[in-house]
Design an enzyme around this catalytic site. Structure first.
Site, mmCIF file in Angstrom:
data_model
loop_
_atom_site.group_PDB
_atom_site.id
_atom_site.type_symbol
_atom_site.label_atom_id
_atom_site.label_comp_id
_atom_site.label_asym_id
_atom_site.label_seq_id
_atom_site.Cartn_x
_atom_site.Cartn_y
_atom_site.Cartn_z
ATOM 1 N N SER A 1 6.081 -29.779 -55.318
ATOM 2 C CA SER A 1 5.684 -28.402 -55.024
ATOM 3 C C SER A 1 6.499 -27.781 -53.908
ATOM 4 C CB SER A 1 4.206 -28.359 -54.635
ATOM 5 O OG SER A 1 3.437 -29.006 -55.625
ATOM 6 N N HIS B 1 4.082 -15.691 -62.117
ATOM 7 C CA HIS B 1 4.628 -16.827 -61.368
ATOM 8 C C HIS B 1 3.927 -18.119 -61.815
ATOM 9 C CE1 HIS B 1 5.800 -19.480 -58.132
ATOM 10 N NE2 HIS B 1 4.518 -19.693 -57.869
ATOM 11 N N SER B 2 2.617 -18.048 -61.920
ATOM 12 C CA SER B 2 1.838 -19.196 -62.395
ATOM 13 C C SER B 2 0.476 -18.641 -62.798
ATOM 14 C CB SER B 2 1.662 -20.228 -61.290
ATOM 15 O OG SER B 2 0.753 -19.731 -60.309
ATOM 16 N N GLU C 1 -3.160 -20.404 -72.110
ATOM 17 C CA GLU C 1 -4.491 -20.059 -72.596
ATOM 18 C C GLU C 1 -5.516 -21.119 -72.213
ATOM 19 O OE1 GLU C 1 -5.623 -17.252 -73.956
ATOM 20 O OE2 GLU C 1 -3.588 -16.564 -73.515
#
Lengths: 474, 365
Positions: free
Chosen positions: A238, A367-368, A152
């Protein structure tokens, strides 16, 4: 190098001579090798060797041990022979022109302890006591709360990016609970729960996501790219699947130290398509490294479903291809995950070998924060997994049946967790960002002269044009 | 002290040098009566052996490094001495064993990863840059990577385009890496030892054709504690008319060119860079401020090369001192051809360096 034996056996001695004249095989050492370590023919006709010790001679022999010229020649000239003494082990011949199937008869079965309603299905699991079980549940709830609120926060523009572990709480917490603090964790990026279990605080998580002065990563990394040397949790990168060979290398290092510890590395279904996965699996087997290779098969790699990712029966079947033991478990069943990791850990350390675990689960979130998965998968599918297969709910039901948890405790816990997380975010948001100095430190062990000069020059520039740099105080 | 003697003697000896010796011809340092000769191969081998004996955490990994004694025999005898746990023969996967080496370094071992040639390091470049070079920074000092990547770099002889590229400029541009390029046996020993002892990831660019070259080595060089500083260039030959910078094999060519130039009255200063990153900008600039002319020499491709960086740093720091445009000599901007005659034309030769130096001195067009 492959040695193809013709029945007449004329080819091989010539080949061996050729190889030895090239200096590639030392014939005399071959002979002494075999006499020291004769291959034992086991019942299934495969050659086995005594367990490898630290004897370098044995190691040297292994590569050529099964190739001895005259012995091979005698096998090949025997017209009734059923066996080929091939480098790597004895192989039986077959007169049938038959290909191995592309898939097992049935999909490999999935180990499960609790059903969706929290009932025990078996007694074949590793028992956990009340304290651990309750702690596991609390951490799973905390992970859910952190994920919900941080997600959020990103949506509100307070942090730039976030990645949740929705639906994989059992994998996170149960696997972490089954390990010791001495085991090294090489995460992908959906394992924040492992770090939480190990004692990384809410404030630490928030500080990292906000990249403030309290961040132990000094504002160097994207949000959710946690890392902590103190907790033996390597910094999230990453790059996909690079952590897998890292884990194998570190396991090799642990083995050389003779430590009672292993490494564990997590990766998704998508990560298994990379070259790094293949190289790491192969190496782990050859080096006999004590590593747990934990695949979170959650069905999706961003928008790529597993049917487009590979055509094998998931990941567990690949273990055998590399000579690695594997198991498929229900990733939404905390007790199953705990038992599998606990057992795998014992195997990895005591037998110094890699172990593959494939946990079937579902990526209940996107996913993100850069993804909207409703664009490529049906909302009903997401909803079904979120509700019916929720790992946290399932574990809670079992806890309640044990008499270890109650509805009231749940409301209290969730309220408290929510408040703690909100506080952490508020504190993190107000904190200062790292100083200018942190641009230049840690590039090397000691800052070199060119970076020292650049820092000086940058400070002068900021001083001279303070209007352009209001954030920096002097 | 030795340095002063060296300067005085070198001045006297220059005119007596024998130009006909091959690539490895270097001015003899007559100060040491026991001028032992050592090949670069032996220098590297002895450095590895000594560092492995001194620190049990150091281990070697790569293709053919063990049983085969090393593709170029650099690791000869090490498997027998240290065993298969410390000299690891790997399956064919640069990406694999580099990743594994980085993982081992994360945990505290000190791996020395061998690439059969740096051309193959491209398969592993993600681990070198993203997993090794950047880790200390991205983990804010929690994860250091004391790893060495070594192997032959640049051209050999007749090995074609996929075995001949020079990677000094590529790796030299990456923060977080240290990049070294030894020339002589002394360089090889001192820099490899420094690289192994360094807590940061080091790319160590050797040269296949230099492996067999012999150089004189002093007793100090042969000592097991010998170490050269990373980031310091060496002035191989002092001069006052033009500065020639070079690294690796081109140092030998530059020294030969300097001898030829001396006969024509041009006294060239040859700088052996030794360290591509960090680049010894102060030595280079001090030299240019003395000679006012610069020729950069490298085997690699010209665009974005090492010479381009040296030229930029001199223009930035010593612009007023330049009396002529910087001359940049590099390999031809083509994938390396195979046939011997055109391969020769694709790489700098001694005459190219001589002509460029003369141009810098306004002695020819």
């Amino acid at each position: 190098m492959a040695l193809y034996l013709s029945k007449s056996g004329k080819f091989l001695p010539h080949f061996i001579t050729k190889m030895s004249s090239l200096g590639m095989i030392n014939l005399s050492s071959l002979g002494s090798c075999l006499s020291q370590n004769p291959p034992l023919l086991t019942e299934d006709g495969r050659t086995s060797y005594a367990a490898p010790g630290n004897d370098p001679t044995h190691f040297v022999c292994r590569r050529f041990g099964s190739v001895k010229a005259d012995k091979l020649a005698s096998i090949s000239t025997n017209a009734d022979s059923q066996l080929l003494n091939f480098p790597g082990g004895v192989v039986k011949f077959t007169p049938e022109l038959k290909f191995l199937s592309d898939a097992p008869e049935e999909r490999i079965h999935c180990y499960r302890v609790l059903d969706e309603s929290g009932h025990l299905l078996t007694s074949d699991f590793v028992e956990i006591d009340k304290d651990i079980a309750v702690r596991m549940y609390k951490e799973m709830v905390m992970l859910q709360t952190v994920d919900t609120i941080f997600y959020e926060a990103q949506r509100q523009g307070r942090i730039s990016f976030y990645v949740t572990a929705m639906g994989e709480e059992a994998i996170n917490i149960a696997s972490a609970a089954a390990l010791s603090m001495d085991d090294f964790v090489f995460p992908q990026y959906r394992e924040a729960g492992v770090l939480l279990w190990r004692g990384f605080g809410l404030q630490d998580l928030a500080n990292q996501c906000f990249g403030n002065i309290g961040d132990n990563c000094k504002g160097r990394q994207m949000p959710a790219h946690y890392g902590s040397k103190k907790h033996n949790y390597f910094t999230v990168a990453s790059t996909v699947a690079t952590q897998i060979p890292h884990a194998v290398g570190a396991a090799y290092s642990l083995k050389m130290e003779g430590r009672d510890a292993c490494t564990i590395t997590y990766f998704g279904d998508g990560g298994t398509s990379t070259g790094d996965f293949h190289a790491a699996m192969n190496f782990a087997a050859v080096l006999e490294a004590p590593v747990i290779l934990f695949c979170r098969n959650n069905g999706w790699a961003i928008s790529t479903p597993v049917s487009d990712q590979f055509r094998s029966d998931g990941i567990v079947v690949r273990g055998q291809a590399y000579g690695i033991r594997g198991i498929r478990v229900d990733g939404n069943d905390a007790l199953a995950v705990f038992s599998a990791v606990h057992t795998a850990r014992k195997m990895a350390i005591s037998e110094s070998r890699p172990v593959l675990i494939e946990a079937l689960t579902y990526r209940a979130g996107h996913h993100s924060t850069s993804d909207d998965s409703s664009k490529y998968r049906p909302i009903e599918e997401i909803e079904w997994w979120r509700a019916a297969q929720d790992p946290v709910g399932r574990f809670r039901k079992w806890l309640e049946m044990q008499g270890w948890w109650s509805c009231e405790s749940d409301t209290e816990l969730r309220g408290w967790a929510r408040q703690e997380v909100l506080n952490a975010i508020q504190v993190a948001e107000k904190a200062e960002k790292p100083g200018l100095r942190e641009i230049f430190t840690d590039v090397y062990d000691v800052p070199p002269s060119n970076l020292r000069d650049q820092e000086k020059s940058l400070r002068q520039t900021v001083q001279r044009h303070q209007r352009d740099y209001p954030h920096f105080q002097f | 002290m030795l340095g002063i003697i060296r300067q005085k003697v070198a001045g006297k000896l220059n005119h007596a040098l024998n130009f006909e010796q091959g690539v490895g011809a270097v001015a003899l340092r007559a100060f040491s009566s026991s001028a032992k000769q050592m090949t670069v191969r032996d220098a590297l081998n002895s450095a590895l052996e000594e560092e492995m004996s001194a620190d049990p955490k150091v281990f070697i990994m790569g293709e053919e490094v063990g049983e085969y004694q090393g593709a170029y025999k650099i690791t000869k005898g090490l498997l027998d001495k240290f065993g298969p746990e410390r000299v690891v023969d790997t399956p064919i996967t640069e990406a694999g064993f580099t990743g594994i080496g980085v993982g081992a370094a994360y945990h505290g071992l000190r791996p020395v990863i061998e690439f059969m040639t740096f051309n193959f390091s491209m398969q592993a470049i993600d681990h070198i840059i993203n997993s090794a070079a950047k880790s200390n920074y991205m983990s804010s000092g929690q994860i250091s990577v004391p790893i060495v990547f070594r192997g032959p770099n640049g051209a050999a002889a007749g090995v074609g385009a996929q075995h001949s590229q020079c990677y000094a400029a590529w790796y030299g541009s990456c923060p977080g890496l240290k990049v070294l390029a030894p020339y002589s046996a002394e360089d090889a020993r001192g820099l490899l030892k420094a690289a192994i002892r360094d807590p940061d990831p080091v790319v160590f660019l050797e040269n296949e054709l230099l492996y067999g070259e012999s150089f004189p080595v002093s007793a100090e060089t042969l000592d097991s504690s010998f170490c050269l500083p990373i980031g310091k260039a060496k002035i191989e030959r002092e001069g006052k008319d033009v500065t020639i910078t070079a690294y690796s094999k081109m140092v030998g060519f530059s020294l030969q060119a300097a001898d030829i130039l001396a006969k024509e009255g041009i006294n060239a200063e040859v700088i052996n860079l030794r360290s591509i990153r960090p680049l010894d900008r102060s030595t280079i600039n001090a030299s240019v401020r003395k000679t006012n002319r610069l020729v950069t020499v490298e085997e690699g491709f010209p665009q974005h090369g090492v010479g381009a960086e040296i030229c930029a740093t001199v223009v930035e720091d010593s612009f007023e001192y330049l009396d002529a445009p910087v001359e940049r000599i590099a390999g031809a901007d083509v994938p390396t051809p195979y046939a011997a005659n055109i391969e020769r034309l694709a790489f700098p030769q001694v005459e190219d360096i001589v002509r460029a130096s003369k141009r810098a001195c306004y002695r020819s067009r």
